[in-house]
Design a protein around this motif. Structure first.
Motif, PDB file in Angstrom:
ATOM      1  N   UNK A 119       0.879  -1.170   0.000  1.00 54.30           N
ATOM      2  CA  UNK A 119       0.000   0.000   0.000  1.00 54.30           C
ATOM      3  C   UNK A 119       0.918   1.221   0.000  1.00 54.30           C
ATOM      4  N   UNK A 120       0.910   1.970  -1.094  1.00 57.81           N
ATOM      5  CA  UNK A 120       1.864   3.060  -1.292  1.00 57.81           C
ATOM      6  C   UNK A 120       1.222   4.409  -0.971  1.00 57.81           C
ATOM      7  N   UNK A 121       1.914   5.173  -0.111  1.00 50.78           N
ATOM      8  CA  UNK A 121       1.498   6.543   0.180  1.00 50.78           C
ATOM      9  C   UNK A 121       2.272   7.445  -0.776  1.00 50.78           C
ATOM     10  N   UNK A 122       1.597   7.963  -1.783  1.00 42.46           N
ATOM     11  CA  UNK A 122       2.238   8.696  -2.873  1.00 42.46           C
ATOM     12  C   UNK A 122       3.005   9.934  -2.397  1.00 42.46           C
ATOM     13  N   UNK A 123       2.468  10.748  -1.482  1.00 42.09           N
ATOM     14  CA  UNK A 123       3.205  11.947  -1.063  1.00 42.09           C
ATOM     15  C   UNK A 123       4.508  11.667  -0.311  1.00 42.09           C
ATOM     16  N   UNK A 124       4.606  10.524   0.372  1.00 41.71           N
ATOM     17  CA  UNK A 124       5.799  10.244   1.172  1.00 41.71           C
ATOM     18  C   UNK A 124       5.899   8.733   1.376  1.00 41.71           C
ATOM     19  N   UNK A 125       6.765   8.093   0.606  1.00 40.37           N
ATOM     20  CA  UNK A 125       6.879   6.638   0.601  1.00 40.37           C
ATOM     21  C   UNK A 125       7.221   6.050   1.974  1.00 40.37           C
ATOM     22  N   UNK A 126       7.779   6.846   2.871  1.00 37.19           N
ATOM     23  CA  UNK A 126       8.131   6.310   4.190  1.00 37.19           C
ATOM     24  C   UNK A 126       6.891   5.896   4.984  1.00 37.19           C
ATOM     25  N   UNK A 127       5.704   6.340   4.572  1.00 33.15           N
ATOM     26  CA  UNK A 127       4.457   5.945   5.228  1.00 33.15           C
ATOM     27  C   UNK A 127       3.766   4.782   4.514  1.00 33.15           C
ATOM     28  N   UNK A 128       4.370   4.276   3.454  1.00 39.90           N
ATOM     29  CA  UNK A 128       3.802   3.122   2.744  1.00 39.90           C
ATOM     30  C   UNK A 128       3.771   1.913   3.675  1.00 39.90           C
ATOM     31  N   UNK A 129       2.903   0.955   3.362  1.00 40.01           N
ATOM     32  CA  UNK A 129       2.604  -0.144   4.280  1.00 40.01           C
ATOM     33  C   UNK A 129       2.818  -1.498   3.598  1.00 40.01           C
ATOM     34  N   UNK A 130       3.451  -2.390   4.323  1.00 39.68           N
ATOM     35  CA  UNK A 130       3.542  -3.787   3.916  1.00 39.68           C
ATOM     36  C   UNK A 130       2.392  -4.518   4.610  1.00 39.68           C
ATOM     37  N   UNK A 131       1.692  -5.366   3.891  1.00 42.16           N
ATOM     38  CA  UNK A 131       0.513  -6.065   4.397  1.00 42.16           C
ATOM     39  C   UNK A 131       0.833  -7.548   4.561  1.00 42.16           C
ATOM     40  N   UNK A 132       0.517  -8.096   5.729  1.00 42.61           N
ATOM     41  CA  UNK A 132       0.700  -9.525   5.990  1.00 42.61           C
ATOM     42  C   UNK A 132      -0.605 -10.089   6.524  1.00 42.61           C
ATOM     43  N   UNK A 133      -1.032 -11.213   5.959  1.00 42.11           N
ATOM     44  CA  UNK A 133      -2.246 -11.875   6.408  1.00 42.11           C
ATOM     45  C   UNK A 133      -1.913 -13.307   6.799  1.00 42.11           C
TER      46      UNK A 133
ATOM     47  N   UNK B 298      11.744  -4.143  -2.648  1.00 41.76           N
ATOM     48  CA  UNK B 298      11.252  -3.270  -1.586  1.00 41.76           C
ATOM     49  C   UNK B 298      11.954  -3.575  -0.270  1.00 41.76           C
ATOM     50  N   UNK B 299      12.067  -2.561   0.538  1.00 41.18           N
ATOM     51  CA  UNK B 299      12.660  -2.706   1.864  1.00 41.18           C
ATOM     52  C   UNK B 299      11.719  -3.518   2.746  1.00 41.18           C
ATOM     53  N   UNK B 300      12.277  -4.362   3.586  1.00 38.40           N
ATOM     54  CA  UNK B 300      11.474  -5.146   4.526  1.00 38.40           C
ATOM     55  C   UNK B 300      11.278  -4.394   5.835  1.00 38.40           C
ATOM     56  N   UNK B 301      11.867  -3.210   5.959  1.00 43.13           N
ATOM     57  CA  UNK B 301      11.657  -2.353   7.123  1.00 43.13           C
ATOM     58  C   UNK B 301      10.577  -1.338   6.786  1.00 43.13           C
ATOM     59  N   UNK B 302       9.735  -1.033   7.758  1.00 45.90           N
ATOM     60  CA  UNK B 302       8.700  -0.033   7.537  1.00 45.90           C
ATOM     61  C   UNK B 302       7.425  -0.367   8.286  1.00 45.90           C
ATOM     62  N   UNK B 303       6.364   0.328   7.904  1.00 46.92           N
ATOM     63  CA  UNK B 303       5.057   0.103   8.517  1.00 46.92           C
ATOM     64  C   UNK B 303       4.496  -1.238   8.047  1.00 46.92           C
ATOM     65  N   UNK B 304       3.886  -1.960   8.986  1.00 42.31           N
ATOM     66  CA  UNK B 304       3.246  -3.234   8.693  1.00 42.31           C
ATOM     67  C   UNK B 304       1.823  -3.219   9.216  1.00 42.31           C
ATOM     68  N   UNK B 305       0.910  -3.700   8.382  1.00 42.96           N
ATOM     69  CA  UNK B 305      -0.471  -3.967   8.764  1.00 42.96           C
ATOM     70  C   UNK B 305      -0.612  -5.478   8.728  1.00 42.96           C
ATOM     71  N   UNK B 306      -0.955  -6.070   9.875  1.00 45.52           N
ATOM     72  CA  UNK B 306      -1.098  -7.527   9.927  1.00 45.52           C
ATOM     73  C   UNK B 306      -2.548  -7.885  10.236  1.00 45.52           C
ATOM     74  N   UNK B 307      -3.037  -8.893   9.546  1.00 41.99           N
ATOM     75  CA  UNK B 307      -4.432  -9.314   9.684  1.00 41.99           C
ATOM     76  C   UNK B 307      -4.461 -10.828   9.853  1.00 41.99           C
ATOM     77  N   UNK B 308      -5.026 -11.273  10.967  1.00 43.51           N
ATOM     78  CA  UNK B 308      -5.231 -12.697  11.218  1.00 43.51           C
ATOM     79  C   UNK B 308      -6.727 -12.977  11.091  1.00 43.51           C
ATOM     80  N   UNK B 309      -7.058 -14.086  10.434  1.00 40.12           N
ATOM     81  CA  UNK B 309      -8.464 -14.413  10.188  1.00 40.12           C
ATOM     82  C   UNK B 309      -8.701 -15.901  10.389  1.00 40.12           C
ATOM     83  N   UNK B 310      -9.969 -16.247  10.579  1.00 41.88           N
ATOM     84  CA  UNK B 310     -10.356 -17.646  10.734  1.00 41.88           C
ATOM     85  C   UNK B 310     -10.430 -18.334   9.374  1.00 41.88           C
ATOM     86  N   UNK B 311     -10.205 -19.640   9.410  1.00 38.52           N
ATOM     87  CA  UNK B 311     -10.433 -20.477   8.232  1.00 38.52           C
ATOM     88  C   UNK B 311     -11.920 -20.810   8.180  1.00 38.52           C
ATOM     89  N   UNK B 312     -12.371 -21.298   7.022  1.00 32.94           N
ATOM     90  CA  UNK B 312     -13.735 -21.808   6.934  1.00 32.94           C
ATOM     91  C   UNK B 312     -13.835 -23.060   7.791  1.00 32.94           C
TER      92      UNK B 312
END
Length: 182
Positions: A81-95, A117-131
């Motif tokens: 997820x890329x923040x166009x005005x300032x890439x340092x706020x872009x987010x890596x997503x893990x589920x 891409x750098x592996x350092x930075x903001x992360x959004x992590x989402x855990x979910x149930x299986x069916x």
């Protein structure tokens, strides 16, 4: 430090939760194919597919809300997820369908190459149930947000291992829980 980094981020904690929950719900309200098949009614995807859908829908949801400021990944060196005005706020997503852990591939425990891409930075992590076999609709279990450095990831020792993981100290200190299923 985690609180300070999160407070500087252009997306607020409540909005991040709303975005993730909206993306998750859209999976179950969408129709697929000429017969309007529904996930959770006609189709019961494996966790990898559910994670892939979230991986696509969350950036789209952010970009739909802020089309001039946010976009999804376009190149190998972009975060998810890329923040166009300032890439340092872009987010890596893990589920993950694990109840409380997330995983990366082995490269997460290594320095990034110049063309990746750098592996350092903001992360959004989402855990979910299986069916479940009884057909109940799975839910989001955890949504966490914070800053991780590539050194926070621990790669598998085996040369053929593909998994990186985080320690409990990293979860506790660097990823703030924004949502937990009650």
């Amino acid at each position: 430090m985690t609180e300070k980094l999160i407070s500087k981020h252009p997306l607020g904690s409540k909005e991040i939760v709303d975005i993730v929950l909206d993306a998750w719900q859209s999976i179950f309200t969408s129709a697929i194919g000429s017969h309007s098949f529904k996930i959770g009614k006609d189709i019961f995807p494996k966790p990898q597919i559910m994670g892939a859908l979230l991986h696509e829908l969350i950036p789209l949801e952010v970009a739909a809300r802020y089309p001039k400021e946010w976009r999804g990944e376009q190149t190998a060196d972009d975060k998810d997820i890329v923040y166009v005005p300032n890439d340092s706020f872009s987010i890596e997503l893990k589920t993950s369908s694990h109840r409380d852990q997330i995983f990366g591939n082995r490269s997460y425990a290594q320095d990034a190459r110049k063309d990746k891409k750098s592996k350092s930075g903001y992360y959004l992590t989402v855990n979910f149930e299986k069916f479940a076999p009884q057909g109940t609709e799975p839910t989001i279990l955890l949504i966490r947000f914070g800053w991780l450095d590539h050194a926070d990831w621990i790669g598998q020792r085996a040369a053929t291992g593909q998994q990186s993981r985080l320690t409990s100290d990293i979860y506790a200190g660097k990823l703030k829980t924004l949502y937990a299923k009650s």
